[in-house]
Write a protein that holds these residues in place. Structure first.
Motif, PDB file in Angstrom:
ATOM      1  N   VAL A  58       0.868  -1.176   0.000  1.00 46.16           N
ATOM      2  CA  VAL A  58       0.000   0.000   0.000  1.00 46.16           C
ATOM      3  C   VAL A  58       0.902   1.222   0.000  1.00 46.16           C
ATOM      4  O   VAL A  58       1.958   1.222   0.643  1.00 46.16           O
ATOM      5  N   VAL A  59       0.494   2.260  -0.720  1.00 44.29           N
ATOM      6  CA  VAL A  59       1.300   3.475  -0.751  1.00 44.29           C
ATOM      7  C   VAL A  59       0.404   4.679  -0.493  1.00 44.29           C
ATOM      8  O   VAL A  59      -0.720   4.761  -0.995  1.00 44.29           O
ATOM      9  N   GLY A  60       0.900   5.587   0.323  1.00 41.95           N
ATOM     10  CA  GLY A  60       0.204   6.838   0.563  1.00 41.95           C
ATOM     11  C   GLY A  60       0.758   7.914  -0.350  1.00 41.95           C
ATOM     12  O   GLY A  60       1.944   7.899  -0.690  1.00 41.95           O
ATOM     13  N   PHE A  61      -0.099   8.833  -0.760  1.00 37.55           N
ATOM     14  CA  PHE A  61       0.319   9.972  -1.578  1.00 37.55           C
ATOM     15  C   PHE A  61       0.051  11.257  -0.801  1.00 37.55           C
ATOM     16  O   PHE A  61      -0.918  11.343  -0.045  1.00 37.55           O
ATOM     17  N   VAL A  62       0.898  12.247  -1.021  1.00 42.46           N
ATOM     18  CA  VAL A  62       0.791  13.471  -0.235  1.00 42.46           C
ATOM     19  C   VAL A  62       1.122  14.676  -1.114  1.00 42.46           C
ATOM     20  O   VAL A  62       2.014  14.603  -1.972  1.00 42.46           O
ATOM     21  N   PRO A  63       0.394  15.801  -0.932  1.00 47.70           N
ATOM     22  CA  PRO A  63       0.785  17.018  -1.643  1.00 47.70           C
ATOM     23  C   PRO A  63       2.105  17.536  -1.074  1.00 47.70           C
ATOM     24  O   PRO A  63       2.306  17.534   0.148  1.00 47.70           O
ATOM     25  N   VAL A  64       3.002  17.945  -1.963  1.00 51.23           N
ATOM     26  CA  VAL A  64       4.322  18.429  -1.542  1.00 51.23           C
ATOM     27  C   VAL A  64       4.574  19.795  -2.160  1.00 51.23           C
ATOM     28  O   VAL A  64       4.121  20.089  -3.263  1.00 51.23           O
ATOM     29  N   VAL A  65       5.303  20.641  -1.432  1.00 52.59           N
ATOM     30  CA  VAL A  65       5.596  21.991  -1.909  1.00 52.59           C
ATOM     31  C   VAL A  65       7.081  22.284  -1.741  1.00 52.59           C
ATOM     32  O   VAL A  65       7.791  21.626  -0.981  1.00 52.59           O
ATOM     33  N   ASN A  66       7.513  23.309  -2.472  1.00 47.98           N
ATOM     34  CA  ASN A  66       8.859  23.834  -2.275  1.00 47.98           C
ATOM     35  C   ASN A  66       8.955  24.376  -0.846  1.00 47.98           C
ATOM     36  O   ASN A  66       8.008  24.993  -0.341  1.00 47.98           O
ATOM     37  N   LYS A  67      10.058  24.166  -0.202  1.00 47.39           N
ATOM     38  CA  LYS A  67      10.179  24.482   1.222  1.00 47.39           C
ATOM     39  C   LYS A  67      10.102  25.975   1.531  1.00 47.39           C
ATOM     40  O   LYS A  67       9.927  26.359   2.682  1.00 47.39           O
ATOM     41  N   ASP A  68      10.184  26.830   0.502  1.00 48.87           N
ATOM     42  CA  ASP A  68      10.192  28.267   0.782  1.00 48.87           C
ATOM     43  C   ASP A  68       8.793  28.886   0.817  1.00 48.87           C
ATOM     44  O   ASP A  68       8.649  30.079   1.073  1.00 48.87           O
ATOM     45  N   VAL A  69       7.723  28.117   0.574  1.00 46.62           N
ATOM     46  CA  VAL A  69       6.401  28.735   0.442  1.00 46.62           C
ATOM     47  C   VAL A  69       5.824  29.202   1.781  1.00 46.62           C
ATOM     48  O   VAL A  69       4.926  30.040   1.825  1.00 46.62           O
ATOM     49  N   GLY A  70       6.303  28.638   2.880  1.00 47.92           N
ATOM     50  CA  GLY A  70       5.860  29.091   4.193  1.00 47.92           C
ATOM     51  C   GLY A  70       4.515  28.545   4.632  1.00 47.92           C
ATOM     52  O   GLY A  70       3.865  29.127   5.500  1.00 47.92           O
ATOM     53  N   VAL A  71       4.093  27.436   4.057  1.00 51.91           N
ATOM     54  CA  VAL A  71       2.816  26.812   4.404  1.00 51.91           C
ATOM     55  C   VAL A  71       3.042  25.328   4.685  1.00 51.91           C
ATOM     56  O   VAL A  71       3.755  24.654   3.932  1.00 51.91           O
ATOM     57  N   LYS A  72       2.431  24.828   5.770  1.00 54.34           N
ATOM     58  CA  LYS A  72       2.599  23.418   6.137  1.00 54.34           C
ATOM     59  C   LYS A  72       1.278  22.672   6.281  1.00 54.34           C
ATOM     60  O   LYS A  72       1.256  21.442   6.220  1.00 54.34           O
ATOM     61  N   PRO A 101      10.738  27.744  -6.889  1.00 51.95           N
ATOM     62  CA  PRO A 101      10.025  28.537  -5.887  1.00 51.95           C
ATOM     63  C   PRO A 101       8.518  28.535  -6.155  1.00 51.95           C
ATOM     64  O   PRO A 101       8.077  28.698  -7.293  1.00 51.95           O
ATOM     65  N   GLY A 102       7.731  28.299  -5.112  1.00 47.70           N
ATOM     66  CA  GLY A 102       6.283  28.338  -5.231  1.00 47.70           C
ATOM     67  C   GLY A 102       5.641  27.077  -5.766  1.00 47.70           C
ATOM     68  O   GLY A 102       4.417  27.011  -5.931  1.00 47.70           O
ATOM     69  N   ALA A 103       6.440  26.052  -6.044  1.00 47.11           N
ATOM     70  CA  ALA A 103       5.906  24.849  -6.695  1.00 47.11           C
ATOM     71  C   ALA A 103       5.128  23.953  -5.732  1.00 47.11           C
ATOM     72  O   ALA A 103       5.426  23.867  -4.542  1.00 47.11           O
ATOM     73  N   ILE A 104       4.109  23.293  -6.282  1.00 48.15           N
ATOM     74  CA  ILE A 104       3.337  22.291  -5.550  1.00 48.15           C
ATOM     75  C   ILE A 104       3.036  21.128  -6.490  1.00 48.15           C
ATOM     76  O   ILE A 104       2.783  21.321  -7.681  1.00 48.15           O
ATOM     77  N   SER A 105       3.073  19.923  -5.952  1.00 40.06           N
ATOM     78  CA  SER A 105       2.673  18.736  -6.696  1.00 40.06           C
ATOM     79  C   SER A 105       2.267  17.673  -5.689  1.00 40.06           C
ATOM     80  O   SER A 105       1.845  17.998  -4.566  1.00 40.06           O
ATOM     81  N   TYR A 106       2.432  16.419  -6.031  1.00 44.09           N
ATOM     82  CA  TYR A 106       2.061  15.302  -5.155  1.00 44.09           C
ATOM     83  C   TYR A 106       2.949  14.121  -5.480  1.00 44.09           C
ATOM     84  O   TYR A 106       3.364  13.922  -6.621  1.00 44.09           O
ATOM     85  N   LEU A 107       3.269  13.349  -4.442  1.00 43.92           N
ATOM     86  CA  LEU A 107       4.191  12.223  -4.595  1.00 43.92           C
ATOM     87  C   LEU A 107       3.791  11.083  -3.677  1.00 43.92           C
ATOM     88  O   LEU A 107       3.134  11.295  -2.643  1.00 43.92           O
ATOM     89  N   ALA A 108       4.223   9.896  -4.034  1.00 41.84           N
ATOM     90  CA  ALA A 108       4.135   8.779  -3.103  1.00 41.84           C
ATOM     91  C   ALA A 108       5.062   9.062  -1.932  1.00 41.84           C
ATOM     92  O   ALA A 108       6.122   9.680  -2.087  1.00 41.84           O
ATOM     93  N   LEU A 109       4.671   8.623  -0.743  1.00 43.53           N
ATOM     94  CA  LEU A 109       5.504   8.856   0.449  1.00 43.53           C
ATOM     95  C   LEU A 109       6.909   8.283   0.288  1.00 43.53           C
ATOM     96  O   LEU A 109       7.852   8.765   0.906  1.00 43.53           O
ATOM     97  N   SER A 110       7.033   7.252  -0.545  1.00 41.51           N
ATOM     98  CA  SER A 110       8.345   6.635  -0.764  1.00 41.51           C
ATOM     99  C   SER A 110       9.325   7.591  -1.430  1.00 41.51           C
ATOM    100  O   SER A 110      10.538   7.340  -1.430  1.00 41.51           O
ATOM    101  N   TYR A 111       8.850   8.698  -2.000  1.00 40.95           N
ATOM    102  CA  TYR A 111       9.729   9.672  -2.649  1.00 40.95           C
ATOM    103  C   TYR A 111       9.998  10.905  -1.785  1.00 40.95           C
ATOM    104  O   TYR A 111      10.845  11.728  -2.125  1.00 40.95           O
ATOM    105  N   VAL A 112       9.280  11.069  -0.689  1.00 39.37           N
ATOM    106  CA  VAL A 112       9.365  12.307   0.088  1.00 39.37           C
ATOM    107  C   VAL A 112      10.558  12.282   1.041  1.00 39.37           C
ATOM    108  O   VAL A 112      10.768  11.317   1.774  1.00 39.37           O
TER     109      VAL A 112
END
Length: 291
Positions: free
Chosen positions: A112-126, A199-210
């Motif tokens: 089983v794999v979980g997916f999560v939205p991921v952002v560039n670390k500079d966006v200031g949102v968690k 900068p400002g990027a957002i996407s989504y990845l499997a947790l295995s890539y995060v």
């Protein structure tokens, strides 16, 4: 008397030679049966796990060659259906893919794999709400300052059409909404690199890539982790399927059995960020029903 002894020895020699020839033929046949070439194509979310498993499997089975390639779940399903490859790796059920005759395929769930939205670390949102996530990907929210982050334009990065990761994210993360037109990438590895560097990027990845190069977002205060996935508190997850065209045999069947063995389920599955099938507290069917 001497002639009888010579004849007896000669006859024994013939028998021994015959036995030796039979064993050689048997050994040769056995070696031939153990030799196989297996190609697995499809989901890039599943690719790291299959790569790790094939390395250890082929060490113990040197006559078996296993090639693992990406291309997306749609590619994996269509190629295994056509007989071009032995295994089609997919993040989604074959029944969910248009143009694929699922009745020809046999499903082997390996993790089983979980997916999560991921952002560039500079966006200031968690942490954002699910509705805010939908609004970002449908173009209603365009700047991170609308969510309390930096005054920075949101750059959406999508997986390409046919990606099982994209299908899972759209179904469970966006409630089926169609995302805006944006740059699209064919692999999870490329998405990870682009989001980390843009900068400002957002996407989504499997947790295995995060990893620490990215910021994984919480949704409504819920974190994408093993505990929340197993109970469906975090809903953006899928089974990892390895499809075959019909019932597998010999080396192919043995390798698929190895994928669900304790060696893999308690080793690479956990180490690479997947969840063992047996850890799930819920079950999800191809129509999305959870029980």
């Amino acid at each position: 008397m001497m002639k009888k002894i010579i004849l007896a020895l000669a006859f024994s020699g013939i028998l021994l030679a015959g036995c030796g020839s039979g064993n050689a033929t048997k050994d040769s046949s056995s070696a031939k049966e153990d030799t196989a070439k297996i190609t697995a194509v499809g989901s890039t979310a599943l690719q790291p796990l299959v790569d790790a498993a094939q390395e250890s499997y082929t060490q113990d089975h040197p006559n078996v060659q296993i090639s693992v390639q990406g291309g997306g779940s749609g590619t994996g399903l269509s190629q295994v259906e056509s007989g071009s490859v032995e295994i089609g790796n997919s993040d989604v059920f074959a029944e969910e893919k248009d143009g694929v005759d699922a009745s020809k395929l046999v499903d082997h769930k390996v993790a089983v794999v979980g997916f999560v939205p991921v952002v560039n670390k500079d966006v200031g949102v968690k942490d954002i709400t699910k509705q805010q996530l939908i609004d970002i990907f449908t173009g209603k929210i365009k700047n991170w300052n609308e969510l309390g982050g930096k005054d920075e334009a949101i750059q959406v990065v999508n997986r390409a059409s046919g990606s099982g990761t994209r299908a899972t994210f759209e179904k469970w993360g966006l409630d089926g909404k169609e995302p805006i037109q944006s740059q699209e990438q064919d692999s999870s590895g490329t998405v990870k690199k682009i989001v980390a560097q843009t900068p400002g990027a957002i996407s989504y990845l499997a947790l295995s890539y995060v990893d620490d190069s990215l910021q994984a977002l919480q949704l409504d205060g819920v974190t994408a982790n093993d505990k929340n996935i197993t109970t469906n508190k975090w809903t953006i997850w899928s089974y990892e399927h390895m499809y075959t065209n019909g019932k597998p045999e010999k080396a192919l069947a043995d390798f698929l059995k190895y994928m669900t063995s304790d060696d893999i389920q308690s080793g690479p599955v956990k180490e690479l960020g997947y969840l063992p099938i047996t850890s799930m507290k819920v079950e999800r069917s191809s129509d999305g029903t959870v029980k």
